[in-house]
Design an enzyme around this catalytic site. Structure first.
Site, mmCIF file in Angstrom:
data_model
loop_
_atom_site.group_PDB
_atom_site.id
_atom_site.type_symbol
_atom_site.label_atom_id
_atom_site.label_comp_id
_atom_site.label_asym_id
_atom_site.label_seq_id
_atom_site.Cartn_x
_atom_site.Cartn_y
_atom_site.Cartn_z
ATOM 1 N N LYS A 56 19.881 46.143 19.247
ATOM 2 C CA LYS A 56 21.086 47.213 18.988
ATOM 3 C C LYS A 56 20.672 48.574 19.887
ATOM 4 O O LYS A 56 19.492 48.997 19.880
ATOM 5 C CB LYS A 56 20.678 47.707 17.536
ATOM 6 C CG LYS A 56 21.611 48.629 16.800
ATOM 7 C CD LYS A 56 21.133 49.068 15.801
ATOM 8 C CE LYS A 56 21.819 50.445 15.287
ATOM 9 N NZ LYS A 56 21.531 51.007 13.813
ATOM 10 N N ASP A 70 24.138 57.975 16.729
ATOM 11 C CA ASP A 70 24.783 57.456 15.593
ATOM 12 C C ASP A 70 25.050 58.584 14.796
ATOM 13 O O ASP A 70 24.215 59.549 13.940
ATOM 14 C CB ASP A 70 23.645 56.631 14.933
ATOM 15 C CG ASP A 70 24.531 56.170 13.393
ATOM 16 O OD1 ASP A 70 25.714 56.321 13.433
ATOM 17 O OD2 ASP A 70 23.793 55.467 12.736
ATOM 18 N N LYS A 128 27.002 61.402 8.988
ATOM 19 C CA LYS A 128 25.587 61.871 8.439
ATOM 20 C C LYS A 128 25.927 63.484 8.176
ATOM 21 O O LYS A 128 26.523 64.208 8.603
ATOM 22 C CB LYS A 128 24.590 61.437 9.585
ATOM 23 C CG LYS A 128 24.455 60.118 9.627
ATOM 24 C CD LYS A 128 23.271 59.641 10.660
ATOM 25 C CE LYS A 128 23.242 58.294 10.827
ATOM 26 N NZ LYS A 128 22.929 57.604 9.703
ATOM 27 N N ASP A 135 18.463 55.359 17.764
ATOM 28 C CA ASP A 135 19.315 54.250 17.198
ATOM 29 C C ASP A 135 19.102 53.280 18.260
ATOM 30 O O ASP A 135 19.910 52.209 17.989
ATOM 31 C CB ASP A 135 20.388 54.607 16.684
ATOM 32 C CG ASP A 135 20.776 53.963 15.356
ATOM 33 O OD1 ASP A 135 19.737 53.126 14.882
ATOM 34 O OD2 ASP A 135 21.845 53.931 15.078
ATOM 35 N N ASP A 183 29.092 54.252 8.882
ATOM 36 C CA ASP A 183 27.532 54.493 9.307
ATOM 37 C C ASP A 183 26.739 53.401 9.102
ATOM 38 O O ASP A 183 25.683 53.157 9.162
ATOM 39 C CB ASP A 183 26.945 55.597 8.282
ATOM 40 C CG ASP A 183 25.720 56.131 8.791
ATOM 41 O OD1 ASP A 183 25.647 56.048 10.127
ATOM 42 O OD2 ASP A 183 24.869 56.577 8.121
ATOM 43 N N GLU A 195 26.821 50.714 10.986
ATOM 44 C CA GLU A 195 27.497 50.169 12.354
ATOM 45 C C GLU A 195 26.629 49.167 13.294
ATOM 46 O O GLU A 195 26.960 48.316 14.128
ATOM 47 C CB GLU A 195 27.924 51.311 13.358
ATOM 48 C CG GLU A 195 26.943 52.154 14.364
ATOM 49 C CD GLU A 195 25.574 52.739 13.508
ATOM 50 O OE1 GLU A 195 24.578 52.443 13.754
ATOM 51 O OE2 GLU A 195 25.923 53.073 12.152
ATOM 52 N N ARG A 240 24.834 46.760 12.376
ATOM 53 C CA ARG A 240 25.184 45.323 12.060
ATOM 54 C C ARG A 240 26.379 44.622 12.594
ATOM 55 O O ARG A 240 26.389 43.497 12.822
ATOM 56 C CB ARG A 240 25.256 44.937 10.568
ATOM 57 C CG ARG A 240 26.360 45.798 9.937
ATOM 58 C CD ARG A 240 25.890 46.004 8.111
ATOM 59 N NE ARG A 240 24.898 46.787 8.131
ATOM 60 C CZ ARG A 240 24.561 47.286 6.963
ATOM 61 N NH1 ARG A 240 25.159 46.873 5.778
ATOM 62 N NH2 ARG A 240 23.519 48.151 6.720
#
EC number: 3.4.11.-
Length: 523
Positions: free
Chosen positions: A260, A265, A272, A283, A342, A344, A346
């Site tokens: 990933k 993010d 957030k 991230d 949020d 994202e 996956r």
């Protein structure tokens, strides 16, 4: 410490500690086994044998302890005498802490690490974490002098001979991978955007003689990568899927590491808050670890097909951003109703594992990600979470973590009870759970697995490294050592063979109904 070069040598040689400061480090009972004749040249004329013995007698680690030998030029430090079953016998986390606090300052320094042969790999990776590469402190740019830290291992117990040259080379490649991953994670998104990350991938590819496959921007949409495209389409720098492939002659199986790589993010339109957004440069920790590990694995001679798949995007806010209620068609052919932008990671990984399955023909797919904040609650700051369709590989991940210092603990794998959390009335699934109190880290991993199918006959392993990817405000390079250890049996390197639990007996819990070990071939 950004301009520090780390060197592993069979013998660091002798030197007055006033000209080359020294740290001697190990478990107390191991330190007592170091003969004075071995350390005399590194301590004299400042430290006598009597002073050395007196310092050892004063150490009382609880869990650690240290004693200066000569002003701030020479120090001896003791690791915990014992650790629990869920920790690494190397006490890797304490090694990093002691190096940061006890290593004397200086341009050229020396560390003598005293340990047994099985702890060499974990100890070296732990040492590397104490020397991050990234800094933008103004004073650092004015320091032109290159600093060096020379590391010598003194082995006790069985196999206590000198460290072989091949082992030193393996340690150099592994620690370079750890520091590479940490540097990428530490670098902010105004520099480490998707374009820059692709440059890092190209750089590694050029070094290894591999031309990466890159699919990006509108081509992602055209080819059906709705997860990666949907997450990254609002950002200034477009999203990308990049692949580095190693396909040696004689390979018997195909392995894919999927990382990933969310370079930042914001949470997207499900944005957030001001306290949870800082730190989201990290991230991309999964993709960074995959890159560092891939580089080291190939350099050490990887015998099977190995593909490193990078799912790169910036989850940004803009007129083109994905909205809650949007429905995306992913590369698996399944549709996903977005109920949380949020969630994202996956989505991009679902495309990544689908590509590994459909296009790369992988037998073993491992995805690594800073996926859920809930991971830190489920397994804590030090242990990553593992979710897998194989009991053998679950046990192997835990064992590899203890051997390499990148600790791992299992999550509940039970799709028949948990996957209903993603039920959608208008699509194949939603992307976020209905009940956040129902094992959310397990559910997040199951979302990824659903895009290759719960009945897929291969091995799928998911590693959530959200918490251990950093310690305080610094990246750890977590995941590099774990991947190298877990797949060490596919390497030509004897040290990686030693730390790998695969290809040998592992303790397995009964379960995985309907799955047989023949379909989960170990490397």
């Amino acid at each position: 410490m950004a301009n520090v070069g780390l060197q592993f040598q069979a013998s660091a040689g002798d030197s007055d500690p006033q000209s080359r400061p020294l740290l001697l480090l190990g478990q107390l009972h191991h330190l007592h086994r170091v003969p004075w004749s071995h350390v005399r040249g590194k301590l004299q004329p400042r430290v006598t044998e009597e002073l050395w013995q007196a310092a050892l007698s004063t150490l009382n680690p609880n869990p650690t302890d240290s004693c200066p030998l000569y002003l701030n030029y020479a120090t001896v430090a003791a690791l915990p005498c014992r650790v629990s079953r869920h920790n690494s016998p190397s006490a890797a986390h304490f090694i990093t802490r002691l190096v940061r606090t006890c290593l004397p300052p200086g341009a050229h320094r020396c560390i003598v690490m005293v340990c047994e042969q099985p702890e060499v790999f974990a100890s070296a990776c732990a040492l590397a974490r104490a020397f991050p590469l990234f800094t933008h402190r103004s004073g650092a740019s004015r320091r032109l002098e290159k600093k060096t830290v020379t590391v010598e291992f003194f082995l006790v117990g069985q196999d206590n001979g000198p460290v072989e040259v091949s082992t030193l080379q393996c340690l150099a490649n592994a620690t370079e991978g750890v520091r590479l991953a940490a540097r990428i994670v530490d670098t902010p998104c105004n520099e480490m955007n998707t374009d820059t990350f692709l440059e890092e991938i190209n750089k590694v590819g050029k070094e290894l003689g591999i031309i990466p496959t890159i699919i990006r921007d509108e081509e992602l949409k055209t080819r059906g990568f709705g997860g990666i495209y949907g997450v990254g389409k609002a950002a200034l720098h477009p999203p990308a899927l990049a692949v580095l492939s190693h396909t040696p002659d004689g390979a018997t199986q195909t392995i894919a590491w999927v990382g990933k790589g969310i370079v930042y993010d914001t949470g997207g339109l499900s944005i957030k808050g001001k306290t949870t957004m800082p730190g989201m440069k990290r991230d991309c920790g999964g993709a960074a670890a995959v890159l560092g590990a891939f580089r080291a694995a190939i350099k050490q001679g990887f015998k099977d097909n190995l593909h490193a798949v990078f799912c790169l995007a910036e989850n940004s806010v803009g007129p083109n951003a994905t909205r809650p209620d949007d429905i995306h068609l992913l590369y698996s052919g399944k549709t996903v109703e977005i109920n949380n932008t949020d969630a994202e990671g996956r989505l991009v990984l679902a495309d990544g594992v689908s590509y590994a399955c459909k296009d790369l023909g992988a037998d073993i797919i491992l995805d690594m990600a800073t996926l859920t904040g809930a991971q830190g609650i489920a397994t804590g700051k030090y242990q990553a979470a593992v979710l897998t369709n194989s009991a053998e590989w679950e046990a192997a991940c835990v064992k590899a973590g203890r051997k390499c210092g990148d600790l791992v603990h299992p999550l509940v794998y039970c799709p028949e009870l948990h996957f209903s959390e993603f039920t959608s009335a208008v699509a194949d699934m939603k992307n976020s759970v209905a009940d956040r109190d129902n094992s959310p880290s397990s559910c997040a991993g199951l979302f990824i697995a659903s895009h290759i199918g719960f009945d897929w006959p291969g091995v799928w392993v998911h590693l959530d490294i959200a918490a251990p990817v950093h310690a305080g405000e610094r990246a750890t390079g977590f995941g590099v050592a774990l991947l190298l250890a877990l797949f060490g049996r596919a390497s030509e390197d004897p040290l990686l063979n030693l730390v790998s639990p695969l290809g040998c007996e592992v303790d397995v819990e009964e379960g995985d109904v309907g799955r047989d070990s023949k379909r989960r071939r170990l490397v």
